[in-house]
Structure formats: C-alpha cells, structure tokens
Scaffold this active site. Structure first.
Site, PDB file in Angstrom:
ATOM      1  N   GLU A 259       0.843  -1.194   0.000  1.00 21.93           N
ATOM      2  CA  GLU A 259       0.000   0.000   0.000  1.00 21.93           C
ATOM      3  C   GLU A 259       0.880   1.246   0.000  1.00 21.93           C
ATOM      4  O   GLU A 259       1.947   1.252   0.623  1.00 21.93           O
ATOM      5  CB  GLU A 259      -0.901   0.001   1.247  1.00 21.93           C
ATOM      6  CG  GLU A 259      -1.904  -1.145   1.212  1.00 21.93           C
ATOM      7  CD  GLU A 259      -2.840  -1.155   2.429  1.00 21.93           C
ATOM      8  OE1 GLU A 259      -2.728  -0.271   3.280  1.00 21.93           O
ATOM      9  OE2 GLU A 259      -3.680  -2.083   2.491  1.00 21.93           O
ATOM     10  N   HIS A 282      -7.917   1.132   2.015  1.00 22.37           N
ATOM     11  CA  HIS A 282      -7.737   0.778   3.438  1.00 22.37           C
ATOM     12  C   HIS A 282      -8.491   1.757   4.352  1.00 22.37           C
ATOM     13  O   HIS A 282      -7.916   2.352   5.266  1.00 22.37           O
ATOM     14  CB  HIS A 282      -6.238   0.752   3.810  1.00 22.37           C
ATOM     15  CG  HIS A 282      -5.961  -0.115   4.992  1.00 22.37           C
ATOM     16  ND1 HIS A 282      -4.797  -0.824   5.146  1.00 22.37           N
ATOM     17  CD2 HIS A 282      -6.701  -0.397   6.111  1.00 22.37           C
ATOM     18  CE1 HIS A 282      -4.825  -1.490   6.282  1.00 22.37           C
ATOM     19  NE2 HIS A 282      -5.975  -1.249   6.897  1.00 22.37           N
TER      20      HIS A 282
HETATM   21  P1  NAI Z   1      -9.363 -10.059  16.200  1.00 20.35           P
HETATM   22  O1  NAI Z   1      -7.968 -10.363  16.609  1.00 20.35           O
HETATM   23  O2  NAI Z   1     -10.371  -9.680  17.217  1.00 20.35           O
HETATM   24  O3  NAI Z   1      -9.950 -11.323  15.388  1.00 20.35           O
HETATM   25  C1  NAI Z   1      -9.218 -12.066  14.478  1.00 20.35           C
HETATM   26  C2  NAI Z   1      -9.770 -13.482  14.514  1.00 20.35           C
HETATM   27  O4  NAI Z   1      -9.242 -14.210  13.422  1.00 20.35           O
HETATM   28  C3  NAI Z   1      -9.402 -14.240  15.783  1.00 20.35           C
HETATM   29  O5  NAI Z   1     -10.557 -14.800  16.359  1.00 20.35           O
HETATM   30  C4  NAI Z   1      -8.442 -15.327  15.273  1.00 20.35           C
HETATM   31  O6  NAI Z   1      -8.520 -16.529  16.027  1.00 20.35           O
HETATM   32  C5  NAI Z   1      -8.937 -15.524  13.873  1.00 20.35           C
HETATM   33  N1  NAI Z   1      -7.953 -16.069  12.928  1.00 20.35           N
HETATM   34  C6  NAI Z   1      -6.677 -15.706  12.751  1.00 20.35           C
HETATM   35  N2  NAI Z   1      -6.126 -16.399  11.751  1.00 20.35           N
HETATM   36  C7  NAI Z   1      -7.086 -17.216  11.283  1.00 20.35           C
HETATM   37  C8  NAI Z   1      -7.128 -18.166  10.240  1.00 20.35           C
HETATM   38  N3  NAI Z   1      -6.071 -18.410   9.464  1.00 20.35           N
HETATM   39  N4  NAI Z   1      -8.274 -18.852  10.040  1.00 20.35           N
HETATM   40  C9  NAI Z   1      -9.360 -18.617  10.820  1.00 20.35           C
HETATM   41  N5  NAI Z   1      -9.385 -17.714  11.830  1.00 20.35           N
HETATM   42  C10 NAI Z   1      -8.255 -17.024  12.040  1.00 20.35           C
HETATM   43  O7  NAI Z   1      -9.235  -8.937  15.078  1.00 20.35           O
HETATM   44  P2  NAI Z   1     -10.337  -7.874  14.639  1.00 20.35           P
HETATM   45  O8  NAI Z   1     -10.269  -6.719  15.536  1.00 20.35           O
HETATM   46  O9  NAI Z   1     -11.623  -8.551  14.450  1.00 20.35           O
HETATM   47  O10 NAI Z   1      -9.748  -7.442  13.213  1.00 20.35           O
HETATM   48  C11 NAI Z   1      -9.752  -8.353  12.114  1.00 20.35           C
HETATM   49  C12 NAI Z   1      -8.838  -7.864  11.012  1.00 20.35           C
HETATM   50  O11 NAI Z   1      -9.337  -6.630  10.494  1.00 20.35           O
HETATM   51  C13 NAI Z   1      -7.415  -7.600  11.459  1.00 20.35           C
HETATM   52  O12 NAI Z   1      -6.526  -8.132  10.512  1.00 20.35           O
HETATM   53  C14 NAI Z   1      -7.316  -6.092  11.474  1.00 20.35           C
HETATM   54  O13 NAI Z   1      -6.006  -5.639  11.251  1.00 20.35           O
HETATM   55  C15 NAI Z   1      -8.239  -5.735  10.321  1.00 20.35           C
HETATM   56  N6  NAI Z   1      -8.745  -4.371  10.340  1.00 20.35           N
HETATM   57  C16 NAI Z   1      -8.863  -3.720   9.154  1.00 20.35           C
HETATM   58  C17 NAI Z   1      -9.324  -2.419   9.131  1.00 20.35           C
HETATM   59  C18 NAI Z   1      -9.479  -1.706   7.845  1.00 20.35           C
HETATM   60  O14 NAI Z   1      -9.413  -0.481   7.821  1.00 20.35           O
HETATM   61  N7  NAI Z   1      -9.718  -2.401   6.757  1.00 20.35           N
HETATM   62  C19 NAI Z   1      -9.653  -1.701  10.352  1.00 20.35           C
HETATM   63  C20 NAI Z   1      -9.611  -2.523  11.536  1.00 20.35           C
HETATM   64  C21 NAI Z   1      -9.143  -3.801  11.515  1.00 20.35           C
END
Ligand code: NAI
Length: 399
Positions: A259, A282
């Site tokens: 990015e 993003h």
């Molecule tokens: P979180 O940490 O609460 O949840 C992530 C979940 O994914 C966890 O339950 C974990 O066990 C699971 N996980 C990890 N690897 C996995 C896999 N290979 N297969 C299945 N499950 C798996 O994170 P949150 O807060 O829900 O955020 C999710 C994603 O969204 C993060 O990568 C974060 O960086 C991204 N994000 C993107 C934003 C954007 O602007 N597009 C803004 C905020 C977050």
C-alpha cells in the site's frame, strides 16, 4: 516538558489531550522511514503511530529513552513488541474503536455487490441505461461466511443476522457463536456453502497468502468475496482469475499487499478493470467517529502510563491498573521476571526506612512490573540501589 511525537495524521484530539496533560506535541502527516524516525525521536518520550510506521529493533536501540508507543489503530505488528517490552517501552493500541466502522462498510459492500452497483455506476457514467434485474439479489436469506470470528467478525455476524442473512463462521480458536451463527469445523465447509465470503483474520505471519487459489476454487459459483482484513492474506492474482472466469460474481478489497505510504501517492492494481468490484484505500476503519474514538482511547492509555504508571490494556507489559498515588511518590520498576525481585525492592526500601503506602505487582512472560507508592520521598542513593537490583530494565519515579 515531556515530548510527544504523533505521526500519520492521528486525530487532533490526541494532540490536544496530550498537550492538556503537559506534553509538548509535534505532529506529522505521513509515516517515517527507519532512519527518519530515529532522527525525529531525539528527546521524545511518547511516540504515536498508525499502521505505516515500523518501529524496529534498530529504532529501539537508537532511542532507549523512549517511554511508550501508542498505536492509534488496531494492529500492532508494525512494532517489535517483545523487543520494546524487554527494553522498557510500553505499547498501547485501540483494539475496538473502529470495529463498528469496518462492519458497516462490509455490510454496505455486500449489498452493493449483490445489486451490482459498481457495474451499474460504471454504465451510467458511460451513458448506458441498463435497467435489469440480471445478477441482482437481496441479502435476505443469503449465507454469509465469516473467516475470523474476532471483534469484527462477531459484530458483523450480529448485524448480518439482523438483515436476515444466515451466518457461518470459521475460526482457528474456539469461539462463542452469537445468535444463530453456525461454526464450521473446516474452512472448506464454509467456502462450499457461503454466498458471500469475508475475511476478518488477524495479521499473524502465518496468515500470509492464507487465502489463495485453492480457497477461491472452493467458493460457490457466483459467490462474492471480500477482504477488509490484511493485504497479505489474500492472493489478488488468484481472485482476478476467478472474477475473469465468471466463477466469482464480485469482490470488495480494502487492503493490499503493498500500500502507498501516504495520501496522494500513486496506486495501481490489476483488479482496476473488473466489472463488479469495489476498491477502497484501506478505509474500513477510517471514519471520523472511529478516528476520534481511537485518538481518545490511545492518548488516555499513554497519559495513564506516563502519569500513573498504569499498564492497563498494554499489549506488551504485565497489566496493572493503578488509581491515584497513595503516597508521596510512586516508583515504577520494570524488571526481568526473576524470582525475588519484589523482595529485593522491599528490602531496599525497608533499609532506608521508607514506608510502603501501596504496592502492586504484575508478571507476564519475561517481564515483571512492580509499582510502589511510598510514604517518604526516596533519595538518590535509594533510587540507585533500586536501579542496581539484578534484572532491572527500567525504573521511573512518578510524583
Ligand atoms: P481479532 O484479533 O479480534 O480477530 C481475528 C480473529 O481471526 C481471531 O478470532 C483469530 O482466532 C482468527 N484467525 C486468525 N487467523 C485465522 C485463520 N487463518 N483462520 C481462521 N481464523 C483465524 O481482530 P479484529 O479486531 O476482528 O480485526 C480483524 C482484522 O481486520 C485484522 O486483521 C485487522 O487488522 C483488520 N482491520 C482492518 C481495518 C481496515 O481499515 N480495513 C480496520 C480494523 C481492523
């Protein structure tokens, strides 16, 4: 006056709050490279970054007096957390402040893709009136497959059910299924049943390329794909092939393997010509509400750490939530998690006849953190004796 440096256009409320707490604050719009960061951190106590500034071992070694880092975002992969912790630098983030923003965009993207809004918009802009129901669907009754049922995935689950969708999810960890959501035992089980597949996994290294050709191939004919999690998780080349072949009916991508560093920088993607495609820079978590909330949340954590020594919600320190100082001075002692350090701290204070008004200890992994409110102000020799206790990483006197 203590100094704070806030990079990457962090919400102005954060700077205001830190100024109100006595900091001299410097703000910068963009991210900094490693060498630029080292230069800019001269004399800085608190650093605020978002996702584009990397705080490496080299930076930490070059600026050992840095006290804390605030990641004004969710992810903390941009900071070498363990190294920062063992060098006495506390790191804080805002794990939940933009969850709702991401979820709302996902819902909006899904509705737009199921109604083929990107394609309709394109036609209209090119003078073509295409009033047809071909390929357009309601979300009601569709199966949404959520991969990663964390903060975002689980909140999405609730809102999607409110829209009448059937929700399935797959997570590496055992998760409580909300509402009527169904847990899938395998990823393929989810892929084979979902009309819409959306990625919400975290940024752990092992997720690099996690969603590739094999996974796209398992998706249903005419299904929809979304990635608003991390750019390196999905293979966009494979996605393009499945869009071009007509296997996948539409996609929304908010995050990319590479990015641009700042607003205004050029950006190219091979997905630009796809018909039913939503491309966003993003911005999943980027709403004014979320930015404001992150600004408040992280600056408060930094202020609490600076003024009270509180490590509550830190991502790399033993967690101690501290109230007001109950003595005349507070001594925050971070050390390697070795047996007997607390006893040695108390021995030094006892030898100097310093009464302890309150004390809290937290240990986690390699680190121990003891915060002591003392009834008499310790002199320089006492502080030196505390500093020379074996395993001491950093000691701070907070008045
Ligand atoms: P979180 O940490 O609460 O949840 C992530 C979940 O994914 C966890 O339950 C974990 O066990 C699971 N996980 C990890 N690897 C996995 C896999 N290979 N297969 C299945 N499950 C798996 O994170 P949150 O807060 O829900 O955020 C999710 C994603 O969204 C993060 O990568 C974060 O960086 C991204 N994000 C993107 C934003 C954007 O602007 N597009 C803004 C905020 C977050």
């Amino acid at each position: 006056m203590p100094q704070a440096l806030l990079l990457e256009n962090i919400h102005p409320d954060a700077a205001k709050s830190l100024r109100d707490h006595g900091f001299t604050v410097t703000t910068m719009k963009g991210a900094l490279s490693e060498d630029e960061l080292i230069e800019a951190l001269d004399g800085v106590d608190l650093l605020g970054v978002r996702s584009k500034t990397t705080v490496t071992r080299k930076v930490i070694d070059a600026r050992p007096n840095l006290s804390a880092i605030g990641c004004f975002c969710i992810g903390t992969n941009q900071v070498d957390l363990d190294y920062a912790g063992t060098h006495g630098i506390a790191v804080f983030n805002a794990p939940y402040s933009n969850t709702r923003s991401v979820v709302e965009l996902v819902i909006g993207d899904i509705i737009c893709l199921l109604r083929r809004i990107p394609a309709h918009t394109h036609h209209m802009k090119h003078g073509m009136w295409d009033k047809s129901a071909n390929g357009s669907h309601e979300v009601r009754g569709k199966t949404l497959g959520i991969i990663g049922y964390g903060n975002i995935g689980s909140q999405l689950s609730v809102l999607a059910e409110a829209l009448g969708m059937r929700v399935m999810f797959y997570d590496l960890e055992e998760k409580l299924a909300l509402g009527n959501a169904q847990r899938c035992e395998t990823l393929n089980e989810l892929l084979e049943q979902s009309d819409i597949v959306t990625l919400h996994v975290d940024g752990r290294k092992s997720n690099t390329g996690f969603f590739g050709e094999d996974q796209f191939a398992h998706m249903k004919q005419d299904s929809i794909f979304l990635n608003l999690s991390r750019g390196f998780v999905a293979d966009l080349g494979a996605l393009k092939q499945h869009l071009d072949s007509g296997h996948i009916a539409g996609a929304a991508v908010d995050v990319f393997p590479i990015e641009p560093k700042k607003t205004g920088d050029p950006f190219e993607t091979a997905l630009a010509d796809e018909d039913n495609m939503i491309l966003t820079p993003h911005i999943g978590g980027s709403t004014l509400e979320a930015q404001e909330s992150i600004g408040h949340f992280v600056s408060q954590r930094l202020e609490d750490y600076w003024e009270k020594g509180s490590t509550s919600l830190s991502v790399n320190m033993p967690q101690i939530n501290l109230s007001e100082n109950r003595g005349v001075a507070r001594i925050a002692h971070l050390h390697s998690n070795l047996p007997g350090v607390l006893a040695r701290v108390n021995h030094v204070l006892g030898e100097e006849n310093i009464n302890i008004a309150a004390q809290a200890l937290g240990t986690e992994g390699e680190l121990g953190y003891v915060v002591t409110d003392v009834a008499q102000r310790p002199n320089r020799e006492t502080l030196e004796a505390l500093r020379s206790i074996e395993g001491t990483i950093r000691m701070r006197v907070i008045s």
